[in-house]
Scaffold this motif. Structure first.
Motif, PDB file in Angstrom:
ATOM      1  N   GLY A 413       0.828  -1.194   0.000  1.00 53.58           N
ATOM      2  CA  GLY A 413       0.000   0.000   0.000  1.00 53.58           C
ATOM      3  C   GLY A 413       0.862   1.244   0.000  1.00 53.58           C
ATOM      4  O   GLY A 413       0.904   2.002  -0.975  1.00 53.58           O
ATOM      5  N   ALA A 414       1.603   1.432   1.089  1.00 55.87           N
ATOM      6  CA  ALA A 414       2.534   2.557   1.197  1.00 55.87           C
ATOM      7  C   ALA A 414       3.379   2.357   2.444  1.00 55.87           C
ATOM      8  O   ALA A 414       2.979   1.652   3.379  1.00 55.87           O
ATOM      9  CB  ALA A 414       1.784   3.885   1.262  1.00 55.87           C
ATOM     10  N   HIS A 415       4.537   2.981   2.463  1.00 56.94           N
ATOM     11  CA  HIS A 415       5.366   3.060   3.666  1.00 56.94           C
ATOM     12  C   HIS A 415       5.605   4.524   3.976  1.00 56.94           C
ATOM     13  O   HIS A 415       5.807   5.344   3.072  1.00 56.94           O
ATOM     14  CB  HIS A 415       6.707   2.344   3.491  1.00 56.94           C
ATOM     15  N   ALA A 416       5.558   4.869   5.274  1.00 56.32           N
ATOM     16  CA  ALA A 416       5.814   6.242   5.712  1.00 56.32           C
ATOM     17  C   ALA A 416       6.743   6.216   6.909  1.00 56.32           C
ATOM     18  O   ALA A 416       6.928   5.186   7.559  1.00 56.32           O
ATOM     19  CB  ALA A 416       4.504   6.943   6.062  1.00 56.32           C
ATOM     20  N   ALA A 417       7.320   7.357   7.195  1.00 53.50           N
ATOM     21  CA  ALA A 417       8.288   7.436   8.290  1.00 53.50           C
ATOM     22  C   ALA A 417       7.638   7.202   9.636  1.00 53.50           C
ATOM     23  O   ALA A 417       8.243   6.615  10.538  1.00 53.50           O
ATOM     24  CB  ALA A 417       8.989   8.799   8.265  1.00 53.50           C
ATOM     25  N   ASP A 418       6.399   7.655   9.802  1.00 52.64           N
ATOM     26  CA  ASP A 418       5.727   7.506  11.088  1.00 52.64           C
ATOM     27  C   ASP A 418       4.225   7.425  10.876  1.00 52.64           C
ATOM     28  O   ASP A 418       3.720   7.575   9.760  1.00 52.64           O
ATOM     29  CB  ASP A 418       6.091   8.665  12.034  1.00 52.64           C
ATOM     30  N   SER A 419       3.512   7.189  11.971  1.00 51.16           N
ATOM     31  CA  SER A 419       2.065   6.985  11.875  1.00 51.16           C
ATOM     32  C   SER A 419       1.325   8.247  11.462  1.00 51.16           C
ATOM     33  O   SER A 419       0.296   8.168  10.776  1.00 51.16           O
ATOM     34  CB  SER A 419       1.522   6.469  13.208  1.00 51.16           C
ATOM     35  N   ALA A 420       1.828   9.407  11.850  1.00 54.06           N
ATOM     36  CA  ALA A 420       1.164  10.654  11.467  1.00 54.06           C
ATOM     37  C   ALA A 420       1.198  10.847   9.959  1.00 54.06           C
ATOM     38  O   ALA A 420       0.224  11.317   9.355  1.00 54.06           O
ATOM     39  CB  ALA A 420       1.833  11.838  12.177  1.00 54.06           C
ATOM     40  N   ALA A 421       2.305  10.472   9.344  1.00 56.90           N
ATOM     41  CA  ALA A 421       2.409  10.595   7.893  1.00 56.90           C
ATOM     42  C   ALA A 421       1.603   9.521   7.182  1.00 56.90           C
ATOM     43  O   ALA A 421       1.080   9.743   6.079  1.00 56.90           O
ATOM     44  CB  ALA A 421       3.880  10.520   7.476  1.00 56.90           C
ATOM     45  N   LEU A 422       1.490   8.348   7.791  1.00 59.04           N
ATOM     46  CA  LEU A 422       0.785   7.243   7.155  1.00 59.04           C
ATOM     47  C   LEU A 422      -0.733   7.396   7.226  1.00 59.04           C
ATOM     48  O   LEU A 422      -1.453   6.960   6.311  1.00 59.04           O
ATOM     49  CB  LEU A 422       1.193   5.920   7.809  1.00 59.04           C
ATOM     50  N   ASP A 434     -14.066  -3.012   3.246  1.00 58.14           N
ATOM     51  CA  ASP A 434     -12.704  -3.348   3.649  1.00 58.14           C
ATOM     52  C   ASP A 434     -12.679  -3.789   5.106  1.00 58.14           C
ATOM     53  O   ASP A 434     -13.490  -3.336   5.926  1.00 58.14           O
ATOM     54  CB  ASP A 434     -11.765  -2.139   3.500  1.00 58.14           C
ATOM     55  N   VAL A 435     -11.751  -4.684   5.431  1.00 55.64           N
ATOM     56  CA  VAL A 435     -11.464  -5.060   6.814  1.00 55.64           C
ATOM     57  C   VAL A 435     -10.048  -4.573   7.102  1.00 55.64           C
ATOM     58  O   VAL A 435      -9.099  -4.991   6.427  1.00 55.64           O
ATOM     59  CB  VAL A 435     -11.567  -6.578   7.029  1.00 55.64           C
ATOM     60  N   VAL A 436      -9.900  -3.677   8.095  1.00 60.58           N
ATOM     61  CA  VAL A 436      -8.642  -2.971   8.306  1.00 60.58           C
ATOM     62  C   VAL A 436      -8.086  -3.278   9.694  1.00 60.58           C
ATOM     63  O   VAL A 436      -8.717  -2.977  10.710  1.00 60.58           O
ATOM     64  CB  VAL A 436      -8.833  -1.441   8.179  1.00 60.58           C
ATOM     65  N   LEU A 437      -6.914  -3.901   9.724  1.00 59.25           N
ATOM     66  CA  LEU A 437      -6.202  -4.150  10.977  1.00 59.25           C
ATOM     67  C   LEU A 437      -5.166  -3.063  11.179  1.00 59.25           C
ATOM     68  O   LEU A 437      -4.346  -2.803  10.295  1.00 59.25           O
ATOM     69  CB  LEU A 437      -5.503  -5.513  10.930  1.00 59.25           C
ATOM     70  N   VAL A 438      -5.179  -2.416  12.354  1.00 54.74           N
ATOM     71  CA  VAL A 438      -4.170  -1.420  12.710  1.00 54.74           C
ATOM     72  C   VAL A 438      -3.436  -1.923  13.942  1.00 54.74           C
ATOM     73  O   VAL A 438      -4.047  -2.129  14.994  1.00 54.74           O
ATOM     74  CB  VAL A 438      -4.798  -0.039  12.997  1.00 54.74           C
ATOM     75  N   LYS A 439      -2.127  -2.149  13.817  1.00 52.14           N
ATOM     76  CA  LYS A 439      -1.380  -2.731  14.934  1.00 52.14           C
ATOM     77  C   LYS A 439       0.056  -2.230  14.937  1.00 52.14           C
ATOM     78  O   LYS A 439       0.693  -2.081  13.897  1.00 52.14           O
ATOM     79  CB  LYS A 439      -1.391  -4.259  14.859  1.00 52.14           C
ATOM     80  N   GLY A 440       0.579  -2.008  16.127  1.00 54.20           N
ATOM     81  CA  GLY A 440       1.970  -1.601  16.309  1.00 54.20           C
ATOM     82  C   GLY A 440       2.241  -1.404  17.781  1.00 54.20           C
ATOM     83  O   GLY A 440       1.326  -1.403  18.608  1.00 54.20           O
ATOM     84  N   ALA A 441       3.508  -1.256  18.117  1.00 54.97           N
ATOM     85  CA  ALA A 441       3.867  -0.981  19.499  1.00 54.97           C
ATOM     86  C   ALA A 441       3.277   0.346  19.946  1.00 54.97           C
ATOM     87  O   ALA A 441       3.034   1.240  19.128  1.00 54.97           O
ATOM     88  CB  ALA A 441       5.382  -0.962  19.657  1.00 54.97           C
ATOM     89  N   LEU A 442       3.046   0.480  21.243  1.00 52.67           N
ATOM     90  CA  LEU A 442       2.464   1.715  21.764  1.00 52.67           C
ATOM     91  C   LEU A 442       3.303   2.918  21.355  1.00 52.67           C
ATOM     92  O   LEU A 442       2.778   3.977  21.014  1.00 52.67           O
ATOM     93  CB  LEU A 442       2.347   1.625  23.288  1.00 52.67           C
ATOM     94  N   GLY A 443       4.629   2.741  21.358  1.00 52.71           N
ATOM     95  CA  GLY A 443       5.522   3.829  20.976  1.00 52.71           C
ATOM     96  C   GLY A 443       5.454   4.197  19.509  1.00 52.71           C
ATOM     97  O   GLY A 443       5.939   5.258  19.112  1.00 52.71           O
ATOM     98  N   SER A 444       4.860   3.332  18.686  1.00 52.12           N
ATOM     99  CA  SER A 444       4.687   3.646  17.266  1.00 52.12           C
ATOM    100  C   SER A 444       3.492   4.562  17.018  1.00 52.12           C
ATOM    101  O   SER A 444       3.282   5.015  15.897  1.00 52.12           O
ATOM    102  CB  SER A 444       4.518   2.360  16.451  1.00 52.12           C
ATOM    103  N   ARG A 445       2.684   4.767  18.041  1.00 57.61           N
ATOM    104  CA  ARG A 445       1.569   5.716  18.009  1.00 57.61           C
ATOM    105  C   ARG A 445       0.571   5.397  16.890  1.00 57.61           C
ATOM    106  O   ARG A 445       0.094   6.272  16.181  1.00 57.61           O
ATOM    107  CB  ARG A 445       2.084   7.142  17.878  1.00 57.61           C
ATOM    108  N   MET A 446       0.223   4.116  16.779  1.00 57.95           N
ATOM    109  CA  MET A 446      -0.738   3.723  15.756  1.00 57.95           C
ATOM    110  C   MET A 446      -2.148   4.210  16.075  1.00 57.95           C
ATOM    111  O   MET A 446      -3.031   4.179  15.203  1.00 57.95           O
ATOM    112  CB  MET A 446      -0.712   2.203  15.588  1.00 57.95           C
ATOM    113  N   ALA A 447      -2.353   4.662  17.297  1.00 58.50           N
ATOM    114  CA  ALA A 447      -3.651   5.249  17.642  1.00 58.50           C
ATOM    115  C   ALA A 447      -3.949   6.476  16.783  1.00 58.50           C
ATOM    116  O   ALA A 447      -5.117   6.830  16.581  1.00 58.50           O
ATOM    117  CB  ALA A 447      -3.685   5.621  19.120  1.00 58.50           C
ATOM    118  N   LEU A 448      -2.905   7.124  16.248  1.00 62.26           N
ATOM    119  CA  LEU A 448      -3.126   8.257  15.352  1.00 62.26           C
ATOM    120  C   LEU A 448      -3.816   7.806  14.066  1.00 62.26           C
ATOM    121  O   LEU A 448      -4.656   8.521  13.516  1.00 62.26           O
ATOM    122  CB  LEU A 448      -1.789   8.923  15.017  1.00 62.26           C
ATOM    123  N   VAL A 449      -3.463   6.609  13.588  1.00 62.05           N
ATOM    124  CA  VAL A 449      -4.124   6.073  12.403  1.00 62.05           C
ATOM    125  C   VAL A 449      -5.580   5.745  12.727  1.00 62.05           C
ATOM    126  O   VAL A 449      -6.493   6.054  11.958  1.00 62.05           O
ATOM    127  CB  VAL A 449      -3.389   4.819  11.895  1.00 62.05           C
TER     128      VAL A 449
END
Length: 458
Positions: A413-422, A434-449
């Motif tokens: 799909g795409a790669h970005a430097a961080d979750s805010a950019a993605l 669509d079925v969308v899984l969002v997952k990452g370490a807490l420090g990756s701040r995937m809650a922004l996505v």
């Protein structure tokens, strides 16, 4: 209701305290403090002593301190101790000592909090049950949980975690469980541990805190089962119960699957029969956690099959896999929010669950995993087989770039430097069904996505 009297606080901690109202709770954070709480001024990112005045103004019955605080009234209700962390540990030990109920302690590389919450439901159907309100499983979280435990507790579930070697044993000895459980052995925090063998040794040390006659519940499918069982028996465990899909598991996960409506179904064989569990949570790891939880209930000498229906009320906490519909242009999509954390085994389990989910395109949005040290590159790249089963994969962070490079071009799909950019890139890519899984370490701040997707205008 009174949790601690002034006299009990003095006796438990060895501290000094003048007149104070009975304490109805224990708090370490003024943001969540309730009137009547004992505020414990711990030193962490901030020094809790800086918030004592605020705590008292908010209605704290007393504050535990270990230094003088200018500006407070001379008669301020202060429980003075030599060290507040040690004072909290002493209070936790006293809370455990006065409890005549049955205690279970749970650790593991993944699944600790989910299993704890399942046990809260299962045991709660039988009597007053106490467990932490969040993942309070560290050097202050375990004593805080014990200090908050009402004297009349019938059952308690204590979650115990670790980041570094030597952290589990003292917490287990503080909790003194009748049953200890290890949910799984995996690569979580492996960067601090040096290898999976060291992770297994650390997790296995939970059995050393068992009360005489205690039982160890262990993952029968793990390559480290025999070592964990040996550690438990050497620590004095009277019995070892294996759980999982292994044919020799005493509590066996006979079947597990995802229903069309997103619920998870598990069929567990135990006690000479089978019990079906259907939970409003999507993920095969929930079935594994349910198997572990039912094994703990059985280890406590209770009828696990009778209480199993209580799991119909189980729902994972925020960021732990609860599915929900979100608006996208032209319709809706299904979001699986796993943004709270991501150890390698949990990441693999989430991707396997996504692959099983019926619907439209299956989309994985993945952020870096953390605390993997020298193993990080291989563990991120090793996700390629599971991630490649998704129709489209979006990644962010330098470590996930390794995975992204290994994916077939049609899956990228795409790669970005961080979750805010993605986040905006993912938002623009979504389609109905669509079925969308969002997952990452807490420090990756995937809650922004997650926030970007849930705030998408209709």
């Amino acid at each position: 209701m009174s949790l601690w009297t002034a006299a009990a606080l003095r006796q438990a901690t060895g501290g000094s305290l003048g007149s104070a109202l009975p304490v109805s709770g224990v708090s370490i954070d003024t943001r969540t403090l309730a009137p009547g709480d004992l505020f414990v001024a711990l030193r962490d990112v901030r020094d809790g002593h800086d918030f004592v005045a605020e705590a008292l103004a908010r209605g704290a019955a007393a504050a535990m301190v270990d230094r003088d605080l200018p500006g407070l009234a001379p008669d301020a209700p202060l429980l003075r101790v030599a060290d507040t962390l040690e004072g909290l540990r002493a209070l936790g030990a006293a809370g455990r000592a006065r409890c005549a109920g049955r205690i279970a302690a749970v650790t593991g590389s993944v699944g600790k909090t989910g299993t704890k919450e399942m046990l809260r439901l299962l045991l709660g159907s039988l009597g007053p049950t106490h467990a932490a309100v969040a993942s309070y499983n560290n050097h202050w979280g375990v004593p805080l949980t014990l200090a908050r435990m009402p004297a009349g507790t019938a059952f308690a579930v204590i979650e115990i975690g670790m980041n570094n070697p030597g952290e589990i044993l003292p917490l287990s000895r503080l909790a003194r469980p009748h049953v200890s459980a290890v949910t799984a052995i995996g690569e979580a925090h492996i960067g601090h541990m040096g290898g999976l063998e060291a992770v297994a040794e650390e997790k296995g040390s939970i059995a050393a805190g068992l009360e005489p006659g205690g039982v160890a519940v262990l993952p029968r499918d793990s390559a480290f089962f025999d070592r964990l069982a040996a550690l438990a028996r050497a620590a004095g465990a009277a019995r070892v119960i294996g759980f999982g899909e292994h044919p020799a598991a005493e509590v066996r996960l006979a079947e597990a699957g995802i229903l069309r409506d997103g619920r998870t179904r598990a069929l567990v064989a135990l006690g000479g029969g089978r019990v079906e569990v259907i939970m409003p949570a999507m993920g095969l790891h929930h079935a594994a956690n349910a198997c572990c939880a039912l094994a703990v209930v059985q280890a406590l000498g209770l009828d696990a099959r009778r209480v199993a229906p209580a799991l119909a009320a189980y729902a994972p906490g925020a960021g732990r896999g609860a599915p929900r519909e979100i608006a996208v242009p032209g319709g809706t999509a299904l979001l699986i929010d796993e943004s709270y954390n991501a150890a390698p085994p949990a990441m693999r389990a989430a991707l396997r669950t996504l692959a099983l989910r019926p619907g439209g395109r299956r989309i994985a949005v993945l952020g870096d995993m953390r605390e993997l040290g020298e193993f990080s590159a291989a563990l991120h790249a090793g996700l390629a087989p599971e991630a490649g089963k998704a129709d489209l994969v979006f990644c962010c962070g330098p470590e996930m770039a390794r995975l992204y490079a290994l994916l077939p071009p049609a899956r990228r799909g795409a790669h970005a430097a961080d979750s805010a950019a993605l986040a905006p890139i993912v938002r623009e890519a979504l389609r109905p069904d669509d079925v969308v899984l969002v997952k990452g370490a807490l420090g990756s701040r995937m809650a922004l996505v997650v926030r970007a997707l849930t705030e998408l205008p209709t």
